[in-house]
Design a protein around this motif. Structure first.
Motif, PDB file in Angstrom:
ATOM      1  N   GLN A   1       0.758  -1.231  -0.022  1.00  0.00           N
ATOM      2  CA  GLN A   1       0.124   0.270   0.086  1.00  0.00           C
ATOM      3  C   GLN A   1       0.993   1.149   0.007  1.00  0.00           C
ATOM      4  N   ARG A   2       1.937   1.136   0.754  1.00  0.00           N
ATOM      5  CA  ARG A   2       2.769   2.377   1.029  1.00  0.00           C
ATOM      6  C   ARG A   2       3.504   2.673  -0.379  1.00  0.00           C
TER       7      ARG A   2
ATOM      8  N   ARG B   1       1.068   4.023  -2.806  1.00  0.00           N
ATOM      9  CA  ARG B   1       0.941   5.580  -2.774  1.00  0.00           C
ATOM     10  C   ARG B   1       2.167   6.436  -3.244  1.00  0.00           C
TER      11      ARG B   1
END
Length: 93
Positions: free
Chosen positions: A67-68, A71
């Motif tokens: 997820q990071r 992003r």
């Protein structure tokens, strides 16, 4: 790791990489690669940042790390830079 170190992580003096934005994402629970080595390389790159990903280990497919990374890549694709993580807006009295 030995391959990167044998080539000085491709960070020879005058290397153009020094002028590019780099974001080091390191899993807080990573017991394979200690953060000290990544931080040492990060200090050689003035345009770079180091960020610890809570709950993630060495696995790039761990949900928190994936997820990071997504992003960060979205921010880079949109603006050509890695924005700092969004800080918690809540204020504790």
């Amino acid at each position: 790791m030995a391959h990167y170190l044998a080539h000085r992580c491709w960070l020879a003096d005058g290397d153009a990489l020094r002028d590019h934005p780099v974001l080091f994402l390191h899993g807080e629970l990573d017991r394979t690669c200690r953060p000290a080595a990544a931080r040492a390389v990060q200090r050689l790159l003035p345009a770079s940042r180091f960020e610890t990903v809570p709950g993630a280990g060495h696995d790039p497919f761990h949900p928190a790390m994936a997820q990071r990374m997504a992003r960060a890549l979205d921010a880079f694709a949109a603006r050509g830079r890695f924005d700092p993580p969004v800080q918690n807006a809540s204020v504790t009295p």
